[in-house]
Write a protein that holds these residues in place. Structure first.
Motif, PDB file in Angstrom:
ATOM      1  N   PHE A  60      16.393  -1.738 121.523  1.00 26.76           N
ATOM      2  CA  PHE A  60      16.146  -3.179 121.909  1.00 26.76           C
ATOM      3  C   PHE A  60      14.777  -3.125 122.263  1.00 26.76           C
ATOM      4  O   PHE A  60      13.934  -2.307 122.346  1.00 26.76           O
ATOM      5  CB  PHE A  60      17.131  -3.149 123.219  1.00 26.76           C
ATOM      6  N   LEU A  61      14.538  -4.463 122.199  1.00 21.28           N
ATOM      7  CA  LEU A  61      13.181  -4.812 122.633  1.00 21.28           C
ATOM      8  C   LEU A  61      13.496  -6.011 123.633  1.00 21.28           C
ATOM      9  O   LEU A  61      14.247  -6.936 123.219  1.00 21.28           O
ATOM     10  CB  LEU A  61      12.040  -5.344 121.388  1.00 21.28           C
ATOM     11  N   SER A  62      12.598  -6.076 124.686  1.00 14.60           N
ATOM     12  CA  SER A  62      12.538  -7.183 125.491  1.00 14.60           C
ATOM     13  C   SER A  62      11.146  -8.026 125.223  1.00 14.60           C
ATOM     14  O   SER A  62      10.159  -7.641 125.107  1.00 14.60           O
ATOM     15  CB  SER A  62      12.790  -6.857 126.857  1.00 14.60           C
ATOM     16  N   VAL A  63      11.168  -9.381 125.386  1.00 23.65           N
ATOM     17  CA  VAL A  63      10.152 -10.127 125.098  1.00 23.65           C
ATOM     18  C   VAL A  63       9.938 -10.990 126.492  1.00 23.65           C
ATOM     19  O   VAL A  63      11.081 -11.698 126.931  1.00 23.65           O
ATOM     20  CB  VAL A  63      10.175 -11.121 123.830  1.00 23.65           C
ATOM     21  N   LYS A  64       8.852 -11.220 127.055  1.00 24.29           N
ATOM     22  CA  LYS A  64       8.578 -11.906 128.101  1.00 24.29           C
ATOM     23  C   LYS A  64       7.663 -13.138 127.498  1.00 24.29           C
ATOM     24  O   LYS A  64       6.562 -12.527 126.931  1.00 24.29           O
ATOM     25  CB  LYS A  64       7.835 -11.094 129.205  1.00 24.29           C
ATOM     26  N   LYS A  65       8.034 -14.330 127.962  1.00 25.62           N
ATOM     27  CA  LYS A  65       7.107 -15.357 127.533  1.00 25.62           C
ATOM     28  C   LYS A  65       6.373 -15.859 128.856  1.00 25.62           C
ATOM     29  O   LYS A  65       6.781 -15.854 129.994  1.00 25.62           O
ATOM     30  CB  LYS A  65       8.121 -16.487 126.842  1.00 25.62           C
ATOM     31  N   THR A  66       5.547 -16.970 128.519  1.00 32.69           N
ATOM     32  CA  THR A  66       4.847 -17.632 129.456  1.00 32.69           C
ATOM     33  C   THR A  66       5.944 -18.821 129.863  1.00 32.69           C
ATOM     34  O   THR A  66       6.664 -19.321 129.111  1.00 32.69           O
ATOM     35  CB  THR A  66       3.593 -18.196 129.074  1.00 32.69           C
ATOM     36  N   LYS A  67       5.552 -19.519 130.848  1.00 39.10           N
ATOM     37  CA  LYS A  67       6.477 -20.538 131.514  1.00 39.10           C
ATOM     38  C   LYS A  67       6.295 -21.910 130.678  1.00 39.10           C
ATOM     39  O   LYS A  67       7.239 -22.797 130.637  1.00 39.10           O
ATOM     40  CB  LYS A  67       6.272 -20.779 133.025  1.00 39.10           C
ATOM     41  N   ASP A  68       5.187 -21.989 129.958  1.00 40.94           N
ATOM     42  CA  ASP A  68       4.894 -23.260 129.153  1.00 40.94           C
ATOM     43  C   ASP A  68       5.448 -23.259 127.921  1.00 40.94           C
ATOM     44  O   ASP A  68       5.366 -24.106 127.288  1.00 40.94           O
ATOM     45  CB  ASP A  68       3.288 -23.459 129.341  1.00 40.94           C
ATOM     46  N   VAL A  69       6.210 -22.226 127.416  1.00 38.81           N
ATOM     47  CA  VAL A  69       6.868 -22.133 126.112  1.00 38.81           C
ATOM     48  C   VAL A  69       8.257 -22.155 126.262  1.00 38.81           C
ATOM     49  O   VAL A  69       8.739 -21.292 127.220  1.00 38.81           O
ATOM     50  CB  VAL A  69       6.228 -21.022 125.271  1.00 38.81           C
TER      51      VAL A  69
END
Length: 76
Positions: A60-69
């Motif tokens: 698996f891969l986990s992706v963390k995004k910024t709050k503005d997207v």
């Protein structure tokens, strides 16, 4: 086939593969250190607007995004 799971953090999603995607174990990659990354796939993910961190593991891969997207912008 890729399955998507939510995580306790609403700004992170887990993308699970039926196949092994990393034989080297778990690694974390941050956008702030993109110039130090040799894996071209990870670099491409980090180039997306709003992606700030990728955690790469065996299946698996986990992706963390910024709050503005939003995830609606990133998932396609």
């Amino acid at each position: 086939m890729i399955q998507i799971e939510t995580t306790p953090n609403p700004d992170s999603l887990k993308f699970i593969s039926e196949k092994t995607i990393s034989a080297t174990g778990t690694e974390e990659f941050q956008k702030s250190k993109i110039n130090e990354i040799s894996n071209s796939f990870i670099k491409e993910l980090l180039k997306f607007n709003g992606v700030e961190l990728v955690l790469f593991s065996k299946n698996f891969l986990s992706v963390k995004k910024t709050k503005d997207v939003s995830w609606d912008e990133l998932k396609p």
